[in-house]
Write an enzyme that holds these catalytic residues in place. Structure first.
Site, short mmCIF file in Angstrom:
data_model
loop_
_atom_site.label_atom_id
_atom_site.label_comp_id
_atom_site.label_asym_id
_atom_site.label_seq_id
_atom_site.Cartn_x
_atom_site.Cartn_y
_atom_site.Cartn_z
N GLY A 294 -13.76 -58.16 40.02
CA GLY A 294 -14.02 -59.44 40.69
C GLY A 294 -13.09 -60.51 40.16
N GLY B 168 -12.85 -65.13 39.68
CA GLY B 168 -13.56 -66.41 39.72
C GLY B 168 -12.67 -67.52 39.23
N GLY B 169 -13.30 -68.66 38.95
CA GLY B 169 -12.54 -69.82 38.52
C GLY B 169 -11.85 -69.64 37.19
CG MET B 170 -13.50 -69.68 33.65
SD MET B 170 -12.33 -70.80 32.86
CE MET B 170 -11.97 -69.90 31.37
N GLY B 171 -10.50 -66.67 36.13
CA GLY B 171 -9.60 -65.53 36.09
C GLY B 171 -10.15 -64.32 36.81
CB VAL C 167 -13.77 -59.50 35.69
CG1 VAL C 167 -14.48 -58.51 34.76
CG2 VAL C 167 -14.07 -60.93 35.26
CE LYS D 231 -13.65 -64.88 33.23
NZ LYS D 231 -14.88 -65.66 33.05
CG ASP E 259 -21.22 -72.34 35.75
OD1 ASP E 259 -21.88 -72.88 36.66
OD2 ASP E 259 -20.29 -71.54 35.96
#
Length: 394
Positions: A122, A124-127, A129, A144, A239
């Site tokens: 997957g 997301g905003g942080m990179g 995975v 990640k 979060d």
């Protein structure tokens, strides 16, 4: 010169031409068996005459191990022109195959430190995975990654490193475990964590609908334990949402809750978070964000996480967040000023004591909520439905 592969001991090398193209002046040489040479005769402008075939066949009779029929078929195929579109189609298909194969092999061969990437899980905003494995131990894990591509990525990298360092301080069994951290030569940041077999709370509700009250209590009590440790060392998650809580199977035990993604974590003793709040900006997920997180992002404490976890409880019990919608400003306004409908008004039969616990978490004023995660966990344990779900039942 077009060289045809040896077949039954026959190796043929001759000038190559299409159709009526002028015949090269170099004479072809045909070698048979142990080295017998025949000089076939060709006429200019007659590339498809049978002189070459005749010479091949005559040479064939001079060798004991060449069969007439095989030579005839081979020679005819050599002299038959292949349509150019057919050749182009074959080249394109083969080229595509080679490119795709190369991509697959390159991905399989991609290695970061002692870890080999296996499959993308997957982003997301942080990179991104990936599922990965340790090259030597063969231990499966999740990795990640963040690869900076511009100066604007400095913020993401800063948060990424903060997440790693913050999570590495925590040892609670219901917090995701960090194995390793590093950087590659091309500037990619990565950290390695345990691979969790199971579903996030978001996936659980999307697939199966609202969760039974007893199971909600069972799962959230575990998250309260993880938060209690984080808050005790000065870390605020900021979060918490269904997608950041995983329901996993660990060590033969089912329904083990894991709190993950500390990408927006805040240390209470740190300086103001310019990256997160400069100019009135904020970070988080609006559907589960406390009122004060949008207005005073740098000043939140553990009670902001309690509000978010109460919103997660609401989602688990009803199948939707306290204030559904996608408009960010409307959601923030609702959290700040609109009254939350009790979960029992959405789903009939929910226990009243659990109703009260959830609504207290969702109080507009932080002082009206539970003082800390431990108090929240204790209140959940005192609900009558707490005994309805246990490790044995899970």
């Amino acid at each position: 010169v077009l060289v045809f592969p040896a077949v039954s001991g026959l190796e043929i090398a001759r000038p190559f031409s299409f159709g009526d193209l002028p015949r090269p002046t170099i004479e072809p040489v045909l070698t048979v068996g142990g080295g017998d040479e025949v000089q076939p005769t060709f006429a200019v402008g007659q590339p498809h005459e049978n002189h070459f075939l005749d010479d091949v066949l005559r040479a064939g009779f001079k060798s004991d191990f060449i069969e007439y029929e095989k030579i005839e078929v081979i020679a005819e195929k050599m002299l038959s022109p292949i349509p150019l579109p057919f050749v182009a189609a074959l080249v394109c298909a083969y080229g595509t195959h080679i490119i795709n194969s190369a991509r697959r092999e390159a991905f399989k061969a991609r290695q970061l430190g002692q870890y080999r990437l296996l499959q993308k899980l997957g982003s997301g905003g942080m990179g991104e995975v990936y599922k990965a494995e340790h090259v030597l131990l063969k231990r499966p894990c999740a990795m990640k990654l963040i690869k900076p591509e511009s100066e604007a990525d400095t913020l993401a990298i800063s948060r990424f490193e903060t997440e790693v360092k913050a999570t590495a301080k925590l040892t609670h069994p219901n917090t995701i475990e960090i194995y390793d951290y590093g950087r590659t030569e091309d500037g990619t940041f990565y950290y390695v964590m345990e691979l969790l077999p199971g579903l996030s709370l978001e996936e659980l509700v999307e697939r199966h609908g609202p969760v039974p009250p007893g199971r909600v209590v069972h799962l959230l009590r575990q998250v309260c334990g993880a938060l209690a440790e984080a808050h005790s060392v000065g870390l605020i998650h900021r979060d918490i949402k269904p997608a950041n809580i995983f329901v996993a199977q660990r060590g033969g035990i089912h329904d083990v809750a894991k709190l993950l993604d500390f990408g927006l974590v805040k240390e209470r003793t740190a300086e103001p978070d310019d990256a997160g709040s400069g100019g009135g900006a904020f970070s988080g997920t609006p559907q589960y964000m406390s009122p004060e997180q949008a207005s005073a992002y740098d000043q939140v404490d553990g009670r902001a996480d309690i509000y978010a976890l109460g919103a997660v409880a609401y989602y688990l019990l009803t199948g939707k967040p306290p204030f559904p919608g996608t408009n960010v400003m409307q959601l923030l306004l609702a959290h700040a000023s609109h009254q939350v409908a009790p979960p029992s008004s959405e789903v009939a039969g929910l226990p009243e004591d659990l109703d009260r616990v959830v609504l207290r978490c969702l109080s507009k004023q932080a002082d009206d909520r539970f003082a800390d995660a431990a108090s929240f966990g204790k209140a959940l344990a005192e609900c009558q439905c707490a005994a309805d779900w246990t490790d044995a039942i899970a």
